[in-house]
Design a protein around this motif. Structure first.
Motif, PDB file in Angstrom:
ATOM      1  N   GLY A  86      25.275 -29.644  48.228  1.00 53.25           N
ATOM      2  CA  GLY A  86      24.256 -29.591  47.189  1.00 53.25           C
ATOM      3  C   GLY A  86      24.501 -28.549  46.129  1.00 53.25           C
ATOM      4  O   GLY A  86      23.920 -28.599  45.047  1.00 53.25           O
ATOM      5  N   THR A  87      25.352 -27.599  46.396  1.00 54.91           N
ATOM      6  CA  THR A  87      25.620 -26.551  45.413  1.00 54.91           C
ATOM      7  C   THR A  87      27.014 -26.695  44.803  1.00 54.91           C
ATOM      8  O   THR A  87      27.610 -25.726  44.370  1.00 54.91           O
ATOM      9  CB  THR A  87      25.481 -25.160  46.053  1.00 54.91           C
ATOM     10  OG1 THR A  87      26.331 -25.088  47.195  1.00 54.91           O
ATOM     11  CG2 THR A  87      24.065 -24.871  46.453  1.00 54.91           C
ATOM     12  N   GLY A 109      19.076 -46.803  53.878  1.00 57.10           N
ATOM     13  CA  GLY A 109      19.286 -47.870  52.902  1.00 57.10           C
ATOM     14  C   GLY A 109      18.362 -47.746  51.700  1.00 57.10           C
ATOM     15  O   GLY A 109      18.777 -47.937  50.553  1.00 57.10           O
ATOM     16  N   LEU A 110      17.102 -47.415  51.960  1.00 56.26           N
ATOM     17  CA  LEU A 110      16.134 -47.269  50.873  1.00 56.26           C
ATOM     18  C   LEU A 110      16.487 -46.097  49.965  1.00 56.26           C
ATOM     19  O   LEU A 110      16.494 -46.239  48.732  1.00 56.26           O
ATOM     20  CB  LEU A 110      14.737 -47.077  51.453  1.00 56.26           C
ATOM     21  CG  LEU A 110      13.609 -46.910  50.452  1.00 56.26           C
ATOM     22  CD1 LEU A 110      13.379 -48.217  49.704  1.00 56.26           C
ATOM     23  CD2 LEU A 110      12.342 -46.472  51.152  1.00 56.26           C
ATOM     24  N   LEU A 111      16.812 -44.957  50.543  1.00 54.91           N
ATOM     25  CA  LEU A 111      17.169 -43.786  49.729  1.00 54.91           C
ATOM     26  C   LEU A 111      18.443 -44.034  48.929  1.00 54.91           C
ATOM     27  O   LEU A 111      18.527 -43.690  47.749  1.00 54.91           O
ATOM     28  CB  LEU A 111      17.357 -42.568  50.622  1.00 54.91           C
ATOM     29  CG  LEU A 111      16.097 -41.955  51.202  1.00 54.91           C
ATOM     30  CD1 LEU A 111      16.450 -40.845  52.195  1.00 54.91           C
ATOM     31  CD2 LEU A 111      15.206 -41.412  50.121  1.00 54.91           C
ATOM     32  N   THR A 112      19.423 -44.658  49.570  1.00 52.38           N
ATOM     33  CA  THR A 112      20.677 -44.951  48.883  1.00 52.38           C
ATOM     34  C   THR A 112      20.442 -45.929  47.739  1.00 52.38           C
ATOM     35  O   THR A 112      20.931 -45.741  46.630  1.00 52.38           O
ATOM     36  CB  THR A 112      21.710 -45.522  49.869  1.00 52.38           C
ATOM     37  OG1 THR A 112      21.912 -44.558  50.905  1.00 52.38           O
ATOM     38  CG2 THR A 112      23.025 -45.809  49.185  1.00 52.38           C
ATOM     39  N   GLY A 113      19.675 -46.981  48.013  1.00 49.42           N
ATOM     40  CA  GLY A 113      19.388 -47.971  46.980  1.00 49.42           C
ATOM     41  C   GLY A 113      18.623 -47.400  45.815  1.00 49.42           C
ATOM     42  O   GLY A 113      18.908 -47.686  44.650  1.00 49.42           O
ATOM     43  N   MET A 114      17.624 -46.574  46.119  1.00 51.49           N
ATOM     44  CA  MET A 114      16.840 -45.963  45.049  1.00 51.49           C
ATOM     45  C   MET A 114      17.703 -45.018  44.202  1.00 51.49           C
ATOM     46  O   MET A 114      17.525 -44.922  42.993  1.00 51.49           O
ATOM     47  CB  MET A 114      15.649 -45.191  45.629  1.00 51.49           C
ATOM     48  CG  MET A 114      14.551 -46.087  46.150  1.00 51.49           C
ATOM     49  SD  MET A 114      13.231 -45.197  46.976  1.00 51.49           S
ATOM     50  CE  MET A 114      12.711 -44.027  45.740  1.00 51.49           C
ATOM     51  N   PHE A 115      18.616 -44.324  44.832  1.00 49.58           N
ATOM     52  CA  PHE A 115      19.428 -43.365  44.104  1.00 49.58           C
ATOM     53  C   PHE A 115      20.511 -44.048  43.290  1.00 49.58           C
ATOM     54  O   PHE A 115      20.783 -43.670  42.151  1.00 49.58           O
ATOM     55  CB  PHE A 115      20.057 -42.362  45.071  1.00 49.58           C
ATOM     56  CG  PHE A 115      20.716 -41.211  44.387  1.00 49.58           C
ATOM     57  CD1 PHE A 115      19.965 -40.180  43.846  1.00 49.58           C
ATOM     58  CD2 PHE A 115      22.093 -41.165  44.241  1.00 49.58           C
ATOM     59  CE1 PHE A 115      20.571 -39.122  43.204  1.00 49.58           C
ATOM     60  CE2 PHE A 115      22.702 -40.116  43.600  1.00 49.58           C
ATOM     61  CZ  PHE A 115      21.944 -39.085  43.077  1.00 49.58           C
ATOM     62  N   VAL A 116      21.132 -45.070  43.859  1.00 54.03           N
ATOM     63  CA  VAL A 116      22.259 -45.736  43.190  1.00 54.03           C
ATOM     64  C   VAL A 116      21.774 -46.647  42.065  1.00 54.03           C
ATOM     65  O   VAL A 116      22.355 -46.680  40.984  1.00 54.03           O
ATOM     66  CB  VAL A 116      23.120 -46.509  44.209  1.00 54.03           C
ATOM     67  CG1 VAL A 116      24.147 -47.367  43.514  1.00 54.03           C
ATOM     68  CG2 VAL A 116      23.789 -45.547  45.158  1.00 54.03           C
ATOM     69  N   GLY A 132      30.740 -32.767  38.274  1.00 51.90           N
ATOM     70  CA  GLY A 132      30.612 -34.083  37.684  1.00 51.90           C
ATOM     71  C   GLY A 132      30.574 -35.237  38.666  1.00 51.90           C
ATOM     72  O   GLY A 132      30.354 -36.360  38.276  1.00 51.90           O
ATOM     73  N   HIS A 133      30.775 -35.003  39.934  1.00 52.28           N
ATOM     74  CA  HIS A 133      30.760 -36.064  40.929  1.00 52.28           C
ATOM     75  C   HIS A 133      29.527 -35.930  41.809  1.00 52.28           C
ATOM     76  O   HIS A 133      29.615 -35.621  42.984  1.00 52.28           O
ATOM     77  CB  HIS A 133      32.032 -36.020  41.780  1.00 52.28           C
ATOM     78  CG  HIS A 133      33.265 -36.254  40.985  1.00 52.28           C
ATOM     79  ND1 HIS A 133      34.049 -35.215  40.545  1.00 52.28           N
ATOM     80  CD2 HIS A 133      33.837 -37.388  40.539  1.00 52.28           C
ATOM     81  CE1 HIS A 133      35.060 -35.711  39.859  1.00 52.28           C
ATOM     82  NE2 HIS A 133      34.958 -37.017  39.839  1.00 52.28           N
ATOM     83  N   HIS A 134      28.365 -36.176  41.213  1.00 53.15           N
ATOM     84  CA  HIS A 134      27.121 -35.983  41.942  1.00 53.15           C
ATOM     85  C   HIS A 134      26.803 -37.150  42.865  1.00 53.15           C
ATOM     86  O   HIS A 134      26.139 -36.955  43.874  1.00 53.15           O
ATOM     87  CB  HIS A 134      25.966 -35.761  40.971  1.00 53.15           C
ATOM     88  CG  HIS A 134      26.138 -34.540  40.133  1.00 53.15           C
ATOM     89  ND1 HIS A 134      26.049 -33.267  40.670  1.00 53.15           N
ATOM     90  CD2 HIS A 134      26.408 -34.372  38.828  1.00 53.15           C
ATOM     91  CE1 HIS A 134      26.249 -32.382  39.730  1.00 53.15           C
ATOM     92  NE2 HIS A 134      26.474 -33.020  38.590  1.00 53.15           N
ATOM     93  N   LEU A 135      27.247 -38.348  42.550  1.00 55.81           N
ATOM     94  CA  LEU A 135      26.912 -39.503  43.375  1.00 55.81           C
ATOM     95  C   LEU A 135      27.482 -39.394  44.786  1.00 55.81           C
ATOM     96  O   LEU A 135      26.726 -39.536  45.757  1.00 55.81           O
ATOM     97  CB  LEU A 135      27.374 -40.802  42.700  1.00 55.81           C
ATOM     98  CG  LEU A 135      27.012 -42.074  43.448  1.00 55.81           C
ATOM     99  CD1 LEU A 135      25.507 -42.247  43.515  1.00 55.81           C
ATOM    100  CD2 LEU A 135      27.665 -43.271  42.786  1.00 55.81           C
ATOM    101  N   PRO A 136      28.768 -39.126  44.982  1.00 57.47           N
ATOM    102  CA  PRO A 136      29.269 -39.001  46.360  1.00 57.47           C
ATOM    103  C   PRO A 136      28.617 -37.852  47.120  1.00 57.47           C
ATOM    104  O   PRO A 136      28.306 -37.987  48.301  1.00 57.47           O
ATOM    105  CB  PRO A 136      30.765 -38.754  46.198  1.00 57.47           C
ATOM    106  CG  PRO A 136      31.102 -39.204  44.831  1.00 57.47           C
ATOM    107  CD  PRO A 136      29.864 -39.032  44.010  1.00 57.47           C
ATOM    108  N   ALA A 137      28.392 -36.736  46.459  1.00 61.03           N
ATOM    109  CA  ALA A 137      27.761 -35.589  47.125  1.00 61.03           C
ATOM    110  C   ALA A 137      26.328 -35.931  47.520  1.00 61.03           C
ATOM    111  O   ALA A 137      25.899 -35.611  48.634  1.00 61.03           O
ATOM    112  CB  ALA A 137      27.784 -34.369  46.218  1.00 61.03           C
ATOM    113  N   SER A 138      25.610 -36.584  46.649  1.00 54.14           N
ATOM    114  CA  SER A 138      24.226 -36.948  46.956  1.00 54.14           C
ATOM    115  C   SER A 138      24.156 -37.944  48.100  1.00 54.14           C
ATOM    116  O   SER A 138      23.302 -37.824  48.988  1.00 54.14           O
ATOM    117  CB  SER A 138      23.547 -37.534  45.717  1.00 54.14           C
ATOM    118  OG  SER A 138      23.510 -36.581  44.688  1.00 54.14           O
TER     119      SER A 138
END
Length: 91
Positions: free
Chosen positions: A27-28, A82-89, A35-41
């Motif tokens: 997270g930090t 699945g819900l968290l991933t879908g909402m974020f992506v 710049g690669h926030h998606l894989p980290a998130s």
């Protein structure tokens, strides 16, 4: 002291502490670079849901629960991931 460290709850507690450090590092921006926030998130989501699963199985004693109850909990963990991933992506 040996009996305390050898219990499953103590081992799981140490694993939860280690996973908290992993989440903090991701997270930090210590884990994936700038710049690669998606894989980290997504990795943080997976670690968080795994921690929820560990707490449920070992501290709420769902590991020895009847199969339908444990299946409901495992399904909840998968659905939440699945819900968290879908909402974020897709948001």
């Amino acid at each position: 002291m040996n009996s305390v460290v050898r219990t499953n709850a103590s081992v799981v507690w140490f694993v939860l502490c280690a996973l908290t450090v992993v989440s903090w590092a991701l997270g930090t921006d210590h884990g994936f670079g700038e710049g690669h926030h998606l894989p980290a998130s997504l990795a943080i989501f997976v670690v968080a849901i795994f921690k929820v699963r560990l707490v449920g199985l070992y501290f709420m004693e769902l590991k020895m629960a009847p199969r339908p109850l444990r299946g409901l909990f495992e399904g909840y963990c998968l659905a939440l991931l699945g819900l968290l991933t879908g909402m974020f992506v897709f948001a």
